[in-house]
Design an enzyme around this catalytic site. Structure first.
Site, PDB file in Angstrom:
ATOM      1  N   CYS A   1      27.101  45.825 -15.176  1.00 52.46           N
ATOM      2  CA  CYS A   1      25.852  45.205 -14.730  1.00 52.46           C
ATOM      3  C   CYS A   1      25.723  43.772 -15.247  1.00 52.46           C
ATOM      4  CB  CYS A   1      24.676  46.050 -15.224  1.00 52.46           C
ATOM      5  SG  CYS A   1      23.058  45.289 -14.950  1.00 52.46           S
TER       6      CYS A   1
ATOM      7  N   TRP B   1      21.691  55.879 -15.335  1.00 58.15           N
ATOM      8  CA  TRP B   1      22.980  55.551 -15.920  1.00 58.15           C
ATOM      9  C   TRP B   1      23.363  56.682 -16.879  1.00 58.15           C
ATOM     10  CZ3 TRP B   1      25.639  50.957 -14.862  1.00 58.15           C
ATOM     11  CH2 TRP B   1      24.909  49.994 -14.132  1.00 58.15           C
TER      12      TRP B   1
ATOM     13  N   THR C   1      16.822  51.330 -15.859  1.00 57.32           N
ATOM     14  CA  THR C   1      17.632  50.128 -15.824  1.00 57.32           C
ATOM     15  C   THR C   1      18.279  49.813 -17.170  1.00 57.32           C
ATOM     16  OG1 THR C   1      15.761  48.680 -16.387  1.00 57.32           O
ATOM     17  CG2 THR C   1      16.123  49.154 -14.053  1.00 57.32           C
TER      18      THR C   1
ATOM     19  N   TYR D   1      22.260  39.184  -4.393  1.00 54.04           N
ATOM     20  CA  TYR D   1      21.683  40.475  -4.010  1.00 54.04           C
ATOM     21  C   TYR D   1      20.851  40.326  -2.738  1.00 54.04           C
ATOM     22  CZ  TYR D   1      23.108  42.508  -8.447  1.00 54.04           C
ATOM     23  OH  TYR D   1      23.856  42.983  -9.487  1.00 54.04           O
TER      24      TYR D   1
END
Length: 325
Positions: free
Chosen positions: A58, A91, A125, A189
């Site tokens: 990430c 995650w 996140t 993105y």
């Protein structure tokens, strides 16, 4: 990876993160979180108390890994690394023996969020800072995390830590970082998740306008703010490091490759070859994350083999612009 919301056919980043801070002088206040009351706190900057949970895949989490290393905080804040492939829930710590983080004992980062907010409904996140004793998340506010690692943990920096937020160019640096964030970090993105041709075309034009501006800016200066590495460089680097491997093809940012922009490519290699930058990049994890997780963009799940890492070690010749200080 921060989450997104769709506004019509364009994608916008959801910037509503857990707003807690870790500071030298902690305090306490109340604020609103969604439909309930969130206990907004400032937590004490205590060595050994927190675990930074990140993922090499990430770019937003990669920033925090770099800053932690550059400031010499490895023995002050521990680091947990999630694997590159996650599902809609969270995650996971599949890189660790037994699939559990060795400090927190969790299989999923989601567990740390639920330990603090049992009804947490937003995306799970990285990066996230977790209080080790309670095993509960403290904050996932990625720009604030790196800001506070510099300003609030100064007493614990290594003696020769770089000045990532120099006073004499702070105002200009904030402007540069804002443009980099909106047009480049977020811009790739915006291209990749565009829901219509019109939205994509607009995003594409915005991205390349910004990259052309950066190419010109970096033609006669070694770093974004001149002769020193700052937070601005860290924020740009993590996008550039992923550009040819992912964003050029996967996100359709394909006017040209990074390797075809002399100043930006030399600048990116210069940083990559600086201790604390390139050694945080795992291209295999980066590619697995994007090409496997984004099933709507890459339904086959095939992960490309290239480009080769060796090109990042070729001479960058940026020394002619002056030694770093």
């Amino acid at each position: 990876m921060p989450s997104y919301t769709q506004e019509g056919s364009s994608y916008e980043r959801d910037m509503a993160y857990i707003p807690d801070r870790i500071t030298k002088e902690p305090g306490r206040s109340q604020d609103q979180y969604d439909d309930g009351e969130l206990d907004v706190r400032t937590w004490p900057a205590e060595p050994g108390r927190y675990r930074l949970v990140a993922a090499r895949a990430c770019p937003w989490a990669n920033r925090s890994i770099i800053v932690r290393h550059l400031l010499g905080l490895e023995d002050v804040i521990s680091l947990g690394l999630a694997g590159p492939v996650h599902d809609e829930r969270s995650w996971t710590f599949d890189l660790d023996p037994g699939g559990r983080d060795p400090v927190l004992g969790y299989e999923r980062l989601q567990e740390a969020y639920f330990a603090r907010f049992p009804d947490y409904e937003k995306g799970i996140t990285v990066p996230a800072v977790v209080d080790v004793a309670s095993k509960a998340v403290v904050t996932n506010d990625f720009p604030q995390i790196t800001h506070d690692l510099f300003f609030e943990w100064r007493d614990h920096h290594r003696p020769d830590a770089p000045d990532l937020w120099p006073d004499d160019c702070r105002e200009e640096m904030e402007e540069v970082m804002q443009r980099v964030f909106t047009e480049v970090n977020n811009g790739v993105y915006r291209c990749g998740f565009a829901g219509s041709q019109e939205a994509y075309d607009e995003a594409y034009d915005r991205l390349w306008t910004a990259l052309d501006w950066l190419e010109e800016r970096l033609t006669d200066r070694r770093y974004l703010m001149g002769d020193r590495i700052t937070e601005a460089d860290i924020r740009l680097f993590t996008t550039l490091a992923r550009f040819d491997a992912v964003y050029h093809g996967h996100f359709k940012c394909n006017r040209n490759k990074l390797t075809e922009m002399p100043a930006l490519w030399g600048y990116a290699r210069d940083l990559f070859q600086t201790p604390g930058f390139g050694d945080t990049i795992d291209f295999d994890q980066v590619k697995r994350h994007y090409y496997v997780v984004h099933e709507d963009i890459n339904p086959t799940g095939i992960v490309p083999r290239g480009p080769e890492r060796e090109s990042w070690y070729s001479p960058h010749l940026r020394e002619k612009l002056g030694p770093p200080r």
